[in-house]
Design a protein around this motif. Structure first.
Motif, PDB file in Angstrom:
ATOM      1  N   GLU A 213     -12.664 -19.232  11.514  1.00 52.54           N
ATOM      2  CA  GLU A 213     -11.807 -18.220  10.904  1.00 52.54           C
ATOM      3  C   GLU A 213     -10.714 -17.772  11.876  1.00 52.54           C
ATOM      4  O   GLU A 213      -9.697 -17.212  11.476  1.00 52.54           O
ATOM      5  N   MET A 214     -10.942 -18.030  13.184  1.00 49.30           N
ATOM      6  CA  MET A 214      -9.997 -17.601  14.227  1.00 49.30           C
ATOM      7  C   MET A 214      -9.506 -18.755  15.098  1.00 49.30           C
ATOM      8  O   MET A 214      -8.463 -18.655  15.738  1.00 49.30           O
ATOM      9  N   HIS A 215     -10.271 -19.847  15.154  1.00 50.45           N
ATOM     10  CA  HIS A 215      -9.947 -20.976  16.014  1.00 50.45           C
ATOM     11  C   HIS A 215      -9.999 -22.268  15.210  1.00 50.45           C
ATOM     12  O   HIS A 215     -10.649 -22.328  14.169  1.00 50.45           O
ATOM     13  N   CYS A 216      -9.353 -23.291  15.718  1.00 46.08           N
ATOM     14  CA  CYS A 216      -9.352 -24.576  15.016  1.00 46.08           C
ATOM     15  C   CYS A 216     -10.267 -25.576  15.722  1.00 46.08           C
ATOM     16  O   CYS A 216     -10.424 -25.564  16.942  1.00 46.08           O
ATOM     17  N   SER A 217     -10.859 -26.445  14.933  1.00 49.85           N
ATOM     18  CA  SER A 217     -11.613 -27.562  15.475  1.00 49.85           C
ATOM     19  C   SER A 217     -10.639 -28.626  15.968  1.00 49.85           C
ATOM     20  O   SER A 217      -9.439 -28.575  15.659  1.00 49.85           O
ATOM     21  N   PRO A 218     -11.108 -29.623  16.728  1.00 51.44           N
ATOM     22  CA  PRO A 218     -10.186 -30.690  17.155  1.00 51.44           C
ATOM     23  C   PRO A 218      -9.525 -31.402  15.975  1.00 51.44           C
ATOM     24  O   PRO A 218      -8.330 -31.715  16.040  1.00 51.44           O
ATOM     25  N   GLU A 219     -10.281 -31.645  14.918  1.00 51.46           N
ATOM     26  CA  GLU A 219      -9.705 -32.305  13.741  1.00 51.46           C
ATOM     27  C   GLU A 219      -8.625 -31.440  13.101  1.00 51.46           C
ATOM     28  O   GLU A 219      -7.566 -31.948  12.701  1.00 51.46           O
ATOM     29  N   GLN A 220      -8.885 -30.137  12.992  1.00 51.89           N
ATOM     30  CA  GLN A 220      -7.890 -29.229  12.409  1.00 51.89           C
ATOM     31  C   GLN A 220      -6.654 -29.118  13.297  1.00 51.89           C
ATOM     32  O   GLN A 220      -5.522 -29.056  12.803  1.00 51.89           O
ATOM     33  N   SER A 221      -6.871 -29.098  14.602  1.00 50.14           N
ATOM     34  CA  SER A 221      -5.752 -29.042  15.532  1.00 50.14           C
ATOM     35  C   SER A 221      -4.871 -30.280  15.382  1.00 50.14           C
ATOM     36  O   SER A 221      -3.632 -30.187  15.351  1.00 50.14           O
ATOM     37  N   PHE A 222      -5.498 -31.441  15.276  1.00 48.29           N
ATOM     38  CA  PHE A 222      -4.756 -32.688  15.118  1.00 48.29           C
ATOM     39  C   PHE A 222      -3.988 -32.694  13.795  1.00 48.29           C
ATOM     40  O   PHE A 222      -2.845 -33.166  13.728  1.00 48.29           O
ATOM     41  N   LYS A 223      -4.598 -32.166  12.749  1.00 40.85           N
ATOM     42  CA  LYS A 223      -3.922 -32.099  11.456  1.00 40.85           C
ATOM     43  C   LYS A 223      -2.694 -31.200  11.535  1.00 40.85           C
ATOM     44  O   LYS A 223      -1.621 -31.541  11.002  1.00 40.85           O
ATOM     45  N   MET A 224      -2.813 -30.059  12.217  1.00 40.62           N
ATOM     46  CA  MET A 224      -1.653 -29.174  12.388  1.00 40.62           C
ATOM     47  C   MET A 224      -0.575 -29.850  13.226  1.00 40.62           C
ATOM     48  O   MET A 224       0.623 -29.726  12.940  1.00 40.62           O
ATOM     49  N   PHE A 225      -1.000 -30.561  14.270  1.00 43.08           N
ATOM     50  CA  PHE A 225      -0.043 -31.299  15.093  1.00 43.08           C
ATOM     51  C   PHE A 225       0.752 -32.285  14.248  1.00 43.08           C
ATOM     52  O   PHE A 225       1.978 -32.395  14.378  1.00 43.08           O
ATOM     53  N   LYS A 226       0.069 -32.992  13.385  1.00 45.86           N
ATOM     54  CA  LYS A 226       0.757 -33.953  12.524  1.00 45.86           C
ATOM     55  C   LYS A 226       1.754 -33.244  11.603  1.00 45.86           C
ATOM     56  O   LYS A 226       2.831 -33.770  11.303  1.00 45.86           O
ATOM     57  N   MET A 227       1.419 -32.023  11.170  1.00 46.50           N
ATOM     58  CA  MET A 227       2.334 -31.262  10.327  1.00 46.50           C
ATOM     59  C   MET A 227       3.620 -30.914  11.072  1.00 46.50           C
ATOM     60  O   MET A 227       4.694 -30.852  10.476  1.00 46.50           O
ATOM     61  N   THR A 228       3.517 -30.672  12.384  1.00 48.20           N
ATOM     62  CA  THR A 228       4.702 -30.290  13.149  1.00 48.20           C
ATOM     63  C   THR A 228       5.685 -31.443  13.301  1.00 48.20           C
ATOM     64  O   THR A 228       6.837 -31.221  13.651  1.00 48.20           O
ATOM     65  N   LYS A 229       5.185 -32.644  13.094  1.00 48.15           N
ATOM     66  CA  LYS A 229       5.981 -33.857  13.322  1.00 48.15           C
ATOM     67  C   LYS A 229       6.410 -33.988  14.780  1.00 48.15           C
ATOM     68  O   LYS A 229       7.468 -34.569  15.093  1.00 48.15           O
ATOM     69  N   ALA A 230       5.605 -33.417  15.675  1.00 49.41           N
ATOM     70  CA  ALA A 230       5.853 -33.595  17.107  1.00 49.41           C
ATOM     71  C   ALA A 230       5.468 -35.022  17.513  1.00 49.41           C
ATOM     72  O   ALA A 230       4.680 -35.684  16.836  1.00 49.41           O
ATOM     73  N   LYS A 231       6.007 -35.463  18.630  1.00 48.57           N
ATOM     74  CA  LYS A 231       5.751 -36.823  19.083  1.00 48.57           C
ATOM     75  C   LYS A 231       4.430 -36.950  19.845  1.00 48.57           C
ATOM     76  O   LYS A 231       3.779 -37.990  19.797  1.00 48.57           O
ATOM     77  N   LEU A 232       4.059 -35.892  20.560  1.00 50.79           N
ATOM     78  CA  LEU A 232       2.910 -35.962  21.459  1.00 50.79           C
ATOM     79  C   LEU A 232       2.113 -34.668  21.385  1.00 50.79           C
ATOM     80  O   LEU A 232       2.688 -33.581  21.368  1.00 50.79           O
ATOM     81  N   MET A 233       0.793 -34.788  21.354  1.00 51.52           N
ATOM     82  CA  MET A 233      -0.099 -33.626  21.368  1.00 51.52           C
ATOM     83  C   MET A 233      -0.840 -33.579  22.694  1.00 51.52           C
ATOM     84  O   MET A 233      -1.433 -34.565  23.126  1.00 51.52           O
ATOM     85  N   ILE A 234      -0.802 -32.408  23.352  1.00 51.99           N
ATOM     86  CA  ILE A 234      -1.587 -32.166  24.562  1.00 51.99           C
ATOM     87  C   ILE A 234      -2.653 -31.123  24.230  1.00 51.99           C
ATOM     88  O   ILE A 234      -2.325 -29.965  23.939  1.00 51.99           O
ATOM     89  N   PRO A 235      -3.934 -31.492  24.240  1.00 53.04           N
ATOM     90  CA  PRO A 235      -5.001 -30.534  23.918  1.00 53.04           C
ATOM     91  C   PRO A 235      -5.299 -29.606  25.092  1.00 53.04           C
ATOM     92  O   PRO A 235      -5.388 -30.044  26.242  1.00 53.04           O
TER      93      PRO A 235
END
Length: 274
Positions: A213-235
């Motif tokens: 409810e307050m934090h994202c899982s790795p899968e959710q984080s990756f999904k949001m990253f894909k929404m941003t259309k950024a080139k690279l994700m740094i966890p």
């Protein structure tokens, strides 16, 4: 129902503090110490990142303390923040693992602070001279940089009984590079189509499931990253403190499993050149 919920909270707190208690009998891990170079991103630990854009230094959510209350750090911070000339401080919100008073007291007070609107008084008390409070969709601009705040899906109150407070994410750009710093957030579609070069995304503190409810899982984080259309994700937002029931090795394994080549999994103290 109330007793079941209370029992679950007690069980969670026991497991959390037991895992942290065991850390006091283990030496702190040593991070990498890669240098900060022009146009780079360096991970100090947790949500503390040093961004160098044309030799202007931006530090996010500065926390270098070995302890947060009774919670013990896993890995030493890779950098003493007093050793670098910080130009901008970005605060996503006021939680103790993102806004640490003992760290902030030591930082040069001439740095320009960018923070949510509820954090003005703490920064005044700490002695900072240049404080810019941004609501979502408001921006700070000068001749070197533009920083825009976005609304994170996260309760920014320092304490559960405090007044309601927002959490910010930020887009940082200087005309050449565009970096998205998510801060701390649960899953949201608010970051669609940002078109950034790099997205610095939180991936920890998601277990038990109620924490999502307050934090994202790795899968959710990756999904949001894909929404941003950024080139690279740094966890980030893991490998530093034990704040929940998720385990870093599970988080890393998940990131490796879902990685399509766009996730740059780094260690604390590592520098990524832009």
């Amino acid at each position: 129902m109330i007793f079941a919920r209370l029992a679950k909270i007690i069980e969670y707190m026991y497991k959390l503090h037991y895992r942290n208690f065991k850390l006091y009998f283990k030496p702190l891990k040593t991070p990498l110490y890669e240098p900060i170079v022009r146009n780079s991103i360096h991970w100090v630990g947790h949500a503390t990142v040093v961004i160098n854009l044309n030799d202007k230094i931006i530090v996010t959510d500065p926390v270098t303390s070995l302890n947060l209350g009774e919670l013990r750090r896993l890995v030493k911070p890779s950098l003493n923040l007093t050793s670098i000339p910080i130009d901008y401080l970005l605060l996503s919100h006021g939680h103790m693992d993102h806004m640490n008073y003992s760290t902030l007291r030591k930082i040069n007070k001439s740095a320009i602070v960018i923070a949510p609107k509820n954090l003005k008084i703490p920064f005044k008390i700490l002695g900072f001279k240049n404080i810019v409070l941004l609501k979502p969709n408001e921006s700070y601009c000068d001749s070197y940089i533009k920083i825009k705040a976005l609304k994170a899906n996260h309760d920014g109150r320092r304490y559960p009984w405090g007044a309601e407070a927002e959490s910010n994410s930020y887009i940082i750009e200087n005309g050449l590079e565009k970096i998205f710093f998510a801060g701390d957030t649960a899953f949201t579609d608010a970051y669609k189509n940002l078109i950034a070069d790099v997205a610095i995304m939180p991936v920890g503190c998601y277990k038990p499931d109620e924490f999502q409810e307050m934090h994202c899982s790795p899968e959710q984080s990756f999904k949001m990253f894909k929404m941003t259309k950024a080139k690279l994700m740094i966890p980030i937002h893991y490998k530093t403190y034990i704040l929940a029931q998720d385990k870093d090795e599970d988080t890393v394994n998940t990131l490796k499993r879902i990685n399509d080549g766009s996730i740059k999994i780094i260690d604390i103290g590592q520098t990524v050149k832009l």
